[in-house]
Design a protein around this motif. Structure first.
Motif, short mmCIF file in Angstrom:
data_model
loop_
_atom_site.label_atom_id
_atom_site.label_comp_id
_atom_site.label_asym_id
_atom_site.label_seq_id
_atom_site.Cartn_x
_atom_site.Cartn_y
_atom_site.Cartn_z
N TYR A 126 -13.69 26.01 -4.84
CA TYR A 126 -13.14 25.16 -3.77
C TYR A 126 -11.84 24.53 -4.22
CZ TYR A 126 -14.26 20.56 -5.80
OH TYR A 126 -14.30 19.44 -6.59
N ASN A 127 -11.07 24.07 -3.26
CA ASN A 127 -9.84 23.31 -3.51
C ASN A 127 -9.91 22.00 -2.77
OD1 ASN A 127 -8.33 24.99 -5.18
ND2 ASN A 127 -7.43 26.12 -3.47
N LEU A 128 -9.22 21.01 -3.31
CA LEU A 128 -8.92 19.79 -2.58
C LEU A 128 -7.53 19.98 -1.99
CD1 LEU A 128 -10.20 17.00 -4.97
CD2 LEU A 128 -11.20 17.72 -2.80
N LEU A 129 -7.32 19.47 -0.78
CA LEU A 129 -6.04 19.60 -0.09
C LEU A 129 -5.56 18.22 0.31
CD1 LEU A 129 -7.30 22.49 2.20
CD2 LEU A 129 -6.02 22.74 0.09
N TYR A 130 -4.24 18.00 0.22
CA TYR A 130 -3.63 16.69 0.44
C TYR A 130 -2.75 16.72 1.68
CZ TYR A 130 -0.61 12.67 -0.52
OH TYR A 130 0.09 11.50 -0.44
N GLY A 131 -2.91 15.72 2.51
CA GLY A 131 -2.03 15.53 3.65
C GLY A 131 -2.28 16.49 4.79
N LEU A 132 -1.60 16.25 5.90
CA LEU A 132 -1.77 17.09 7.07
C LEU A 132 -1.24 18.50 6.84
CD1 LEU A 132 -0.97 14.51 9.89
CD2 LEU A 132 -3.20 15.29 9.06
N SER A 133 -0.33 18.66 5.88
CA SER A 133 0.17 20.00 5.54
C SER A 133 -0.81 20.75 4.64
CB SER A 133 1.53 19.90 4.85
OG SER A 133 1.40 19.21 3.61
N LYS A 134 -1.85 20.05 4.20
CA LYS A 134 -2.92 20.61 3.36
C LYS A 134 -2.39 21.28 2.08
CE LYS A 134 -6.28 20.90 7.04
NZ LYS A 134 -7.28 21.68 7.74
N GLN A 135 -1.60 20.50 1.34
CA GLN A 135 -1.08 20.95 0.05
C GLN A 135 -2.23 21.01 -0.96
OE1 GLN A 135 2.01 18.41 -1.47
NE2 GLN A 135 1.84 19.23 -3.53
N VAL A 136 -2.36 22.13 -1.67
CA VAL A 136 -3.43 22.30 -2.66
C VAL A 136 -3.22 21.32 -3.81
CG1 VAL A 136 -4.45 23.89 -4.34
CG2 VAL A 136 -3.81 24.71 -2.07
N ILE A 137 -4.31 20.65 -4.20
CA ILE A 137 -4.28 19.69 -5.31
C ILE A 137 -4.87 20.35 -6.54
CG2 ILE A 137 -5.12 17.48 -6.17
CD1 ILE A 137 -5.48 16.66 -3.19
N LYS A 138 -4.08 20.44 -7.60
CA LYS A 138 -4.57 20.97 -8.87
C LYS A 138 -4.92 19.79 -9.77
CE LYS A 138 -1.56 24.96 -8.50
NZ LYS A 138 -0.40 25.65 -9.06
N ALA A 139 -5.64 20.06 -10.85
CA ALA A 139 -5.98 18.99 -11.80
C ALA A 139 -4.71 18.36 -12.33
CB ALA A 139 -6.80 19.56 -12.95
N ASN A 140 -4.71 17.03 -12.38
CA ASN A 140 -3.61 16.21 -12.88
C ASN A 140 -2.38 16.20 -11.99
OD1 ASN A 140 -5.16 15.41 -15.17
ND2 ASN A 140 -4.72 17.41 -16.05
N ASP A 141 -2.51 16.63 -10.74
CA ASP A 141 -1.41 16.49 -9.78
C ASP A 141 -1.22 15.01 -9.47
OD1 ASP A 141 -0.60 19.09 -9.53
OD2 ASP A 141 -1.46 19.42 -7.54
N ILE A 142 0.05 14.63 -9.31
CA ILE A 142 0.42 13.23 -9.06
C ILE A 142 1.16 13.15 -7.73
CG2 ILE A 142 1.87 11.31 -9.85
CD1 ILE A 142 1.38 12.33 -12.71
N PHE A 143 0.81 12.15 -6.94
CA PHE A 143 1.49 11.89 -5.68
C PHE A 143 2.00 10.46 -5.71
CE2 PHE A 143 -1.54 15.24 -4.98
CZ PHE A 143 -0.82 16.16 -4.24
N ILE A 144 3.26 10.27 -5.32
CA ILE A 144 3.88 8.95 -5.27
C ILE A 144 4.02 8.55 -3.80
CG2 ILE A 144 5.93 7.58 -5.85
CD1 ILE A 144 4.43 8.59 -8.33
N LEU A 145 3.53 7.37 -3.47
CA LEU A 145 3.65 6.85 -2.11
C LEU A 145 4.57 5.63 -2.13
CD1 LEU A 145 -0.10 6.98 -1.08
CD2 LEU A 145 1.66 8.68 -0.62
N ASN A 146 5.42 5.53 -1.15
CA ASN A 146 6.36 4.41 -1.05
C ASN A 146 6.02 3.55 0.16
OD1 ASN A 146 8.06 5.14 -3.30
ND2 ASN A 146 8.67 6.88 -2.05
#
Length: 182
Positions: A126-146
């Protein structure tokens, strides 16, 4: 795990002057700086809080020989995704860690899938997906929110896949740690 980087600062300034040999005058100036805080899924997060449950991605029930892709959203108490608001904080960092079963992704899916669900015996990719664009999340992926002064809804999805080969019955689970730094 949730980390809150910051601390309260209290400055006390004492000024003592001698006005007379028998009298002492004292003046006390205080300064209190209140630091910003964050609310995650409508719960205020304490300094260095850990082991918070941020929700579940539930793919539901299926046969032991399902073939194809299952999708589901992260849900916590009826809310979809993560709701985060940090008054007085401009930037927030979210890091997704490795799942408990990442080293056991079935070989036929290991090129495109980065996590595995397990019942203790068999594994489903399985994969985790981020955001409405469903970007694949890999281990240790970092997202910055402003601009965290307004509540943000961070959409997290799961996508599980299987090739129809028989697997054993049971509840398939995984745990992926998420670190939120503010």
């Amino acid at each position: 795990m949730i980390l809150n980087r910051g601390s309260a600062f209290i400055l006390l300034y004492f000024l003592i002057s001698s006005t007379n040999a028998r009298e002492i005058g004292a003046k006390l100036n205080t300064q209190i700086e209140l630091l910003p805080s964050c609310s995650i899924n409508n719960k205020v997060v304490e300094n260095n809080a850990t082991n918070l449950n941020l929700g579940t991605v539930d793919f539901g029930e299926n046969t032991t020989s399902f073939n194809g892709i299952l999708e589901a959203s992260l849900v916590d108490g009826g809310n979809s995704g993560l709701q985060i608001e940090c008054v007085g904080i401009s930037t927030l960092k979210i890091t997704f860690g490795s799942g408990n079963n990442d080293s056991n992704v079935p070989a036929s899916f290991s090129q495109n899938y980065y996590h595995a669900l397990s019942n203790g015996r068999d594994f489903i990719a399985y994969n985790l997906l981020y955001g409405l664009s469903k970007q694949v999340i890999k281990a240790n992926d970092i997202f910055i929110l402003n601009d965290m002064n307004t509540k943000k809804n961070i959409d997290i999805f799961g996508q599980a896949t299987h090739d129809g080969s028989r697997i054993s019955n049971g509840e398939y689970t995984d745990i992926v740690p998420i670190t939120i730094e503010f």
